[in-house]
Design an enzyme around this catalytic site. Structure first.
Site, PDB file in Angstrom:
ATOM      1  CG  ASP A  31      42.641  45.935  39.631  1.00 53.98           C
ATOM      2  OD1 ASP A  31      41.274  46.061  39.605  1.00 53.98           O
ATOM      3  OD2 ASP A  31      43.347  46.917  39.908  1.00 53.98           O
ATOM      4  CB  THR A  75      45.743  43.796  43.153  1.00 50.93           C
ATOM      5  OG1 THR A  75      44.796  44.584  42.358  1.00 50.93           O
ATOM      6  CG2 THR A  75      46.112  42.638  42.781  1.00 50.93           C
ATOM      7  N   GLY A 112      38.365  47.808  36.822  1.00 47.62           N
ATOM      8  CA  GLY A 112      39.234  46.986  35.996  1.00 47.62           C
ATOM      9  C   GLY A 112      39.805  47.681  34.726  1.00 47.62           C
TER      10      GLY A 112
END
Length: 407
Positions: A142, A140, A187
């Site tokens: 993120d 990911t 985000g």
């Protein structure tokens, strides 16, 4: 007796998700206990429709090396939520497919929702008494999976953000007139990727002058004051924001501008926070302002992938296969940092049931400047992940990537 392995990719792609796939394939082919390595096309959803391919038989050595450097998900992806009820007929139907293909090892490369898939399948297998081993391979951009120092994909996305923001800073500095540039980064709840914009700075006090993460409550009046103060000392002000900025009541900033939709997991689809703040700054301060949404470029830029991220992603895939062969199941491969100067890490496994449906937020003690800046400790943490340039294959000035032929 030999058993076959199957691997799938799920969720949003990254620049290095195929490096983890490469790691699974190469390690699977090297192990005598594994017969064939199959790939699910479009994840569990596609596999349930009968779509898969033989990765050991269809890829040459040269193609495998190209795969390692190819962004996006070579096998195709999906966003498919498995039934919460393990008595659902979905599970026996899936496991019958596994039985028919003589599957003994299952690997799923993905983020939080993908780890939820691994959790459910491993729990159902335990209930059924199935010997199939289920391993999650993290990915990911993120960087929000818990129980791991960082995630494959984050380093390359952070490098893309840092390099692109640095170029935007240079471009925005050429005029004398006052101007504001707002850069919107991915985000939803975690600000790891937006924090990477701090890596763009060349010296203390350099742009981006203001960085806003979703971990802190956003206030419009305070924002206006921050921007005005920055303009008093700088002609060009670069501001980096997370798409998931929200106020103290939990309302997303983008919701002030328009209605939002939900994805298949019930997550709000966030877009427009930068444009919303662009209009706010223009109306309030009357200066030249533009907003830039980097969007999917953050996750698909293979040309800015870091060599460190690629090699760690390969390692994650390889170690996942080794763990399964040791009898481990219901676990996710994780990175454990073993050194800072020089940087080093090792792969471990953690309970996937503890990882799924959790979220690692950006640490509060790394947020400074009254919620508008990032501390030096983060720079020490993240800098190792963006290091190195891979040896790419270039033809006619363009990168060569591996494309899956339609079946």
């Amino acid at each position: 007796m030999k058993k076959n392995a199957i691997v799938g990719q799920s969720g949003g792609p990254t620049a290095v998700i195929n490096a983890s796939l490469y790691g699974v394939i190469k390690e699977g082919m090297a192990q005598a206990e594994i017969g064939r390595v199959y790939g699910m096309l479009n994840g569990i959803e596609g596999f349930m429709s009968g779509n898969y391919m033989d990765l050991t038989g269809n890829l040459t050595e040269e193609e495998l090396e190209l795969l390692k450097l190819t962004p996006a998900a070579y096998l195709g992806s999906c966003r498919y939520k498995l039934p919460d009820d393990l008595s659902s007929p979905f599970y026996p139907a899936l496991f019958e497919k596994f039985r028919a293909m003589d599957i003994g090892y299952f690997f799923y490369i993905g983020g939080n929702d993908s780890m939820d898939t691994v959790s459910k399948l491993s729990r159902y297998a335990a209930h059924l008494g199935s010997p199939i081993r289920f391993i999650g391979i993290p990915k990911t951009i993120d960087n929000d999976l818990i129980l791991t120092d960082h995630t494959p994909g984050y380093g390359s996305a952070a490098k893309y953000v840092a390099d692109t923001v640095r170029e935007i800073v240079l471009d925005s500095s050429v005029y004398q007139q006052k101007s504001v540039t707002i850069i919107e980064l991915m985000g939803r709840h975690a600000g790891w990727l937006t924090a990477a914009s701090a890596l763009a700075r060349k010296f203390d006090g350099d742009n981006p002058l203001l960085i806003y993460l979703p971990e802190t409550d956003f206030e419009f009046e305070r924002f206006a004051s921050d921007v005005k103060a920055a303009l008093n000392n700088h002609n060009s002000v670069i501001i980096c924001i997370s798409e998931g900025l929200s106020d103290s009541k939990g309302k997303f900033i983008c919701e002030y501008a328009d209605e939002v939709r939900l994805d298949t997991f019930g997550h709000k689809m966030l877009t427009g926070s930068g444009k919303m703040l662009e209009n706010f700054v223009r109306d309030r301060l009357g200066v030249k302002v533009r907003s830039i949404e980097l969007n999917v470029n953050q996750r698909c830029s293979g040309m800015l992938a870091s060599a460190t991220d690629i090699e760690e992603s390969v390692q994650a895939g390889s170690e996942g296969v080794k763990a399964a062969l040791k009898g481990i199941t219901g676990r996710m491969v994780a990175f454990h940092r073993t050194g800072n100067s020089p940087y080093s890490m090792e792969c471990i496994t953690v309970d996937v049931n503890e990882v799924c449906n959790q979220e690692k937020l950006f640490p509060a003690h790394w947020i400074c400047g009254n919620g508008t800046d990032i501390s030096p400790e983060f720079l020490e943490y993240a800098t190792p992940f963006i290091q190195g340039e891979p040896q790419r294959k270039i033809e006619s000035g363009r990168p060569v990537y591996l494309y899956r032929k339609e079946l």
